[in-house]
Design a protein around this motif. Structure first.
Motif, PDB file in Angstrom:
ATOM      1  N   ASN A 154       0.825  -1.210   0.000  1.00 23.33           N
ATOM      2  CA  ASN A 154       0.000   0.000   0.000  1.00 23.33           C
ATOM      3  C   ASN A 154       0.860   1.262   0.000  1.00 23.33           C
ATOM      4  O   ASN A 154       0.532   2.255  -0.663  1.00 23.33           O
ATOM      5  CB  ASN A 154      -0.934   0.010   1.210  1.00 23.33           C
ATOM      6  N   GLU A 155       1.952   1.230   0.755  1.00 24.69           N
ATOM      7  CA  GLU A 155       2.847   2.388   0.795  1.00 24.69           C
ATOM      8  C   GLU A 155       3.510   2.621  -0.560  1.00 24.69           C
ATOM      9  O   GLU A 155       3.701   3.766  -0.984  1.00 24.69           O
ATOM     10  CB  GLU A 155       3.911   2.190   1.875  1.00 24.69           C
ATOM     11  N   LEU A 156       3.843   1.555  -1.248  1.00 23.54           N
ATOM     12  CA  LEU A 156       4.440   1.691  -2.576  1.00 23.54           C
ATOM     13  C   LEU A 156       3.431   2.271  -3.569  1.00 23.54           C
ATOM     14  O   LEU A 156       3.781   3.100  -4.414  1.00 23.54           O
ATOM     15  CB  LEU A 156       4.958   0.334  -3.056  1.00 23.54           C
ATOM     16  N   LYS A 157       2.176   1.851  -3.459  1.00 20.51           N
ATOM     17  CA  LYS A 157       1.135   2.412  -4.327  1.00 20.51           C
ATOM     18  C   LYS A 157       0.853   3.871  -3.969  1.00 20.51           C
ATOM     19  O   LYS A 157       0.525   4.683  -4.840  1.00 20.51           O
ATOM     20  CB  LYS A 157      -0.140   1.578  -4.207  1.00 20.51           C
ATOM     21  N   TRP A 158       0.982   4.198  -2.685  1.00 22.57           N
ATOM     22  CA  TRP A 158       0.739   5.572  -2.233  1.00 22.57           C
ATOM     23  C   TRP A 158       1.704   6.567  -2.868  1.00 22.57           C
ATOM     24  O   TRP A 158       1.387   7.761  -2.995  1.00 22.57           O
ATOM     25  CB  TRP A 158       0.863   5.634  -0.708  1.00 22.57           C
ATOM     26  N   LEU A 159       2.870   6.090  -3.298  1.00 28.47           N
ATOM     27  CA  LEU A 159       3.860   6.982  -3.908  1.00 28.47           C
ATOM     28  C   LEU A 159       3.281   7.746  -5.095  1.00 28.47           C
ATOM     29  O   LEU A 159       3.712   8.853  -5.404  1.00 28.47           O
ATOM     30  CB  LEU A 159       5.090   6.184  -4.357  1.00 28.47           C
ATOM     31  N   ASN A 160       2.289   7.155  -5.758  1.00 31.96           N
ATOM     32  CA  ASN A 160       1.674   7.827  -6.903  1.00 31.96           C
ATOM     33  C   ASN A 160       0.808   9.010  -6.476  1.00 31.96           C
ATOM     34  O   ASN A 160       0.387   9.817  -7.311  1.00 31.96           O
ATOM     35  CB  ASN A 160       0.832   6.835  -7.710  1.00 31.96           C
ATOM     36  N   LYS A 161       0.553   9.125  -5.163  1.00 32.78           N
ATOM     37  CA  LYS A 161      -0.235  10.248  -4.634  1.00 32.78           C
ATOM     38  C   LYS A 161       0.659  11.310  -3.988  1.00 32.78           C
ATOM     39  O   LYS A 161       0.154  12.262  -3.385  1.00 32.78           O
ATOM     40  CB  LYS A 161      -1.244   9.741  -3.602  1.00 32.78           C
ATOM     41  N   LEU A 162       1.953  11.128  -4.111  1.00 38.15           N
ATOM     42  CA  LEU A 162       2.904  12.033  -3.472  1.00 38.15           C
ATOM     43  C   LEU A 162       2.672  13.483  -3.902  1.00 38.15           C
ATOM     44  O   LEU A 162       2.423  13.765  -5.073  1.00 38.15           O
ATOM     45  CB  LEU A 162       4.336  11.615  -3.837  1.00 38.15           C
TER      46      LEU A 162
END
Length: 400
Positions: free
Chosen positions: A314-322
């Motif tokens: 989930n944290e890796l996918k969250w990178l796209n919301k940075l």
């Protein structure tokens, strides 16, 4: 910083600093990536074996030449390189260069000492493999890569014990040549340093290097669990990433600046601070010229592996919301970490050498400025293309 090449192909990097000491780091471009199953561990063994004696010094004379002057001498092996260094007062540099050139280019490999050192290295293999904080990375490496990058640096005990002096000599003669070597000096460099370098290193003859570089296939998802006698569990979830010489490699320093950065990173906060699911947790990435990965890791209870693995993804996918603010914070972290971690002479010598092997040592001089120029869109594009669902996950869990 100055950089030049001797007539025999040995590369030299000089970086003069205001310091009371000097470091001379001699790095040979050979490691476990150059091995096979049949001789896995030979690079690390040779790192040990050169200290057993040269054509003009015994093992005791090698160490005492440096240590009686209050200096330090040591060595190490990685998948891509084997390095030897001395750290001492600048006025003793002559001795340091003499010893370094002697052990690296004039080892005697005495038969009796080789047999003794094989047993020493076998004990070291047992020691490090019993440490699951270390062994988790050996396991991860073996599942992430398909080529020689999968082989552990320390090798396998039975292979090391079976090495012959002839095997050692053949491997040594193939790679321990000046045109496969970088000498890096950092610290208070004497004015006659170049003459000293030529005196101790220019007489060795270059030899053509023949190596086959393995092209890693695209990554596919791999989940591997192993049961071992341990009370707690260990997981590593990671990916292949670009080598240091490629511009996109900078993105993963920034990813570490977002998710990692010690106890203030998102991964530590989400896994430990908020949920108490692991004792130790963080990010680690390595970027050379053909051995490169980014990974998240945790030491935890086996029952928490599914939850923590899900948080990692989930944290890796969250990178796209940075957001831009968060990217700027990551850039500030990378800048500070770069200068703080390279403040010591030996660390900076290693950094310069690593960049020289990957591309050019000059490339790291404007590293921070390149990081600052990374755009939010480029960060999201590169991180999403590598850090996806095709991950490698290894887990060490208790037998009982």
């Amino acid at each position: 910083m100055k950089r030049f090449t001797l007539s025999n192909g040995l590369k030299v990097i000089l970086d003069n600093r205001n310091s009371n000491t000097i470091v001379a780091l001699l790095t040979v471009g050979v490691g476990s990536n150059d091995e096979s199953e049949a001789n896995n561990g030979i690079s690390h063994f040779i790192e040990h074996a050169v200290f057993t004696g040269t054509k003009k010094r015994t093992a005791l004379e090698i160490s005492s030449a440096i240590e009686t002057l209050g200096g330090e001498i040591n060595a190490g092996t990685t998948p891509e390189k084997t390095f030897f260094y001395v750290k001492m007062l600048p006025k003793h540099l002559t001795v340091g260069l003499d010893v370094l050139s002697d052990i690296v280019f004039n080892p005697a490999f005495p038969e009796k000492q080789i047999e003794t050192e094989k047993r020493v290295v076998a004990e070291e293999i047992d020691f490090v493999y019993d440490d699951y904080n270390f062994y988790q990375w050996v396991l991860f490496q073996s599942k992430l890569f398909k080529g020689p990058q999968r082989l552990p640096v320390y090798g396998r005990k039975e292979v090391v014990l079976g090495l012959t002096r002839l095997q050692v000599l053949e491997f040594y003669n193939r790679f321990y040549v000046p045109n496969n070597t970088v000498l890096t000096l950092v610290g208070s460099i004497p004015k006659d340093a170049k003459k000293l370098i030529e005196r101790y290193f220019s007489s060795y003859k270059p030899v053509p290097i023949h190596r086959t570089l393995f092209t890693e296939p695209p990554q596919e998802r791999c989940i591997h669990k192993v049961k071992l006698p341990t009370q707690s569990s260990y997981i590593v979830l990671g990916y292949k990433i670009p080598p240091r010489g490629e511009p996109s490699s900078l993105i993963f320093d920034l990813v570490d600046g977002v998710l990692g950065k010690g106890q203030s990173g998102r991964v530590f906060d989400e896994v430990r601070n908020k949920r108490g699911l692991a004792y130790s947790v963080g990010c680690y990435h390595y970027q050379g010229y053909q051995y490169n990965f980014f990974a998240l890791y945790a030491n935890l209870q086996a029952k928490n592996i599914p939850k923590v693995s899900k948080i990692f993804l989930n944290e890796l996918k969250w990178l796209n919301k940075l957001k831009q603010k968060e990217l700027n914070e990551a850039k500030a972290y990378v800048e500070g970490n770069f200068y703080v971690s390279n403040e010591e002479n030996l660390a900076w010598a290693h950094t310069l050498t690593q960049w020289e092997l990957a591309s050019s040592s000059f490339d790291c001089l404007d590293y921070v400025e390149k990081v600052k120029r990374v755009t939010l869109s480029k960060f999201k594009e590169v991180s999403a293309s590598y850090l996806n669902d095709n991950y490698t996950l290894v887990a060490i869990i208790p037998k009982n």
